[in-house]
Design a protein around this motif. Sequence first.
Motif, PDB file in Angstrom:
ATOM      1  N   PRO A 122       0.834  -1.136  -0.006  1.00 21.81           N
ATOM      2  CA  PRO A 122      -0.038  -0.038  -0.136  1.00 21.81           C
ATOM      3  C   PRO A 122       0.827   1.166  -0.005  1.00 21.81           C
ATOM      4  CG  PRO A 122      -1.055  -1.632   1.458  1.00 21.81           C
ATOM      5  CD  PRO A 122       0.382  -2.155   1.237  1.00 21.81           C
ATOM      6  N   THR A 123       1.973   1.302   0.561  1.00 16.77           N
ATOM      7  CA  THR A 123       2.884   2.532   0.545  1.00 16.77           C
ATOM      8  C   THR A 123       3.306   2.643  -0.867  1.00 16.77           C
ATOM      9  OG1 THR A 123       3.696   1.811   2.905  1.00 16.77           O
ATOM     10  CG2 THR A 123       5.001   3.469   1.515  1.00 16.77           C
ATOM     11  N   LEU A 126       0.089   3.933  -2.805  1.00 13.17           N
ATOM     12  CA  LEU A 126      -0.109   5.312  -2.535  1.00 13.17           C
ATOM     13  C   LEU A 126       1.014   6.385  -2.958  1.00 13.17           C
ATOM     14  CD1 LEU A 126      -1.200   5.065   1.322  1.00 13.17           C
ATOM     15  CD2 LEU A 126      -2.541   5.828  -0.622  1.00 13.17           C
ATOM     16  N   SER A 182      -8.206  -7.580   0.282  1.00 14.00           N
ATOM     17  CA  SER A 182      -7.039  -7.218  -0.589  1.00 14.00           C
ATOM     18  C   SER A 182      -6.965  -7.301  -2.011  1.00 14.00           C
ATOM     19  CB  SER A 182      -5.700  -7.302   0.205  1.00 14.00           C
ATOM     20  OG  SER A 182      -5.654  -6.971   1.502  1.00 14.00           O
ATOM     21  N   CYS A 186      -7.317  -4.417  -4.944  1.00 12.84           N
ATOM     22  CA  CYS A 186      -6.115  -4.218  -6.010  1.00 12.84           C
ATOM     23  C   CYS A 186      -6.882  -4.115  -7.338  1.00 12.84           C
ATOM     24  CB  CYS A 186      -5.088  -5.409  -5.790  1.00 12.84           C
ATOM     25  SG  CYS A 186      -3.780  -4.917  -5.050  1.00 12.84           S
TER      26      CYS A 186
END
Length: 209
Positions: A122-123, A126, A182, A186
């Motif tokens: 996710p990092t 983002l 998740s 995605c």
Amino acid sequence: MTQHPIAKHRLEALVDGVFAIAMTILVLEVKVPELIDRRSTAELLDKLQHAWPTLAAYLVSFFLLGLFWHWHHRLIAKILRVDIPVFVLTLLFLALVSFFPFAAALMGRYPTNPVALMIYLPTMGLLLTTQAANFALALHRGCVDPDIPEAEIRAAQRRNLRGCGIFFLAATPSAIRIGPISLVLCLLAAAAFFILMRRVGTRRPASPA
């Protein structure tokens, strides 16, 4: 023209500094192994073999940060001025860049732990999304250089959105390890970015205020 508190070259210097520090901090997680017998080749090789996830996380993360910096450099070259909303979104992007070494350290120490993956991916997502949104915001607010051909601007937008879509699509195998929610997120994110890419309009960028 309205006065703007942020000079573009100062923002570029800030971005370069944050990236340089983040990319340097990554290597701090790579520790020199402690040996019982300092002369033992077998023990040192064994310790290094167990350290490969940390080394891999370092190399991959360093390469990714380099790509993010290159991407930002190409986009900022098209921006003529920086106003407050663009500056704030850039700060959010830099906050994620600064957080990335922590996510990489987790991934290196616990490569088989789904929670580490749940933070690392996710990092990255983002970072990509914020960068694409930053250019879209600059375009919307008339901060993009009006002398740049319209076709070049649209091509940059499509590349941004395509890159985000490809990332989320490529992340689906890892998302399966985390859980079904998740995976669904995605796939939805990938579909949304590809749809947006197809809907990139043909209107000219707004002129600077």
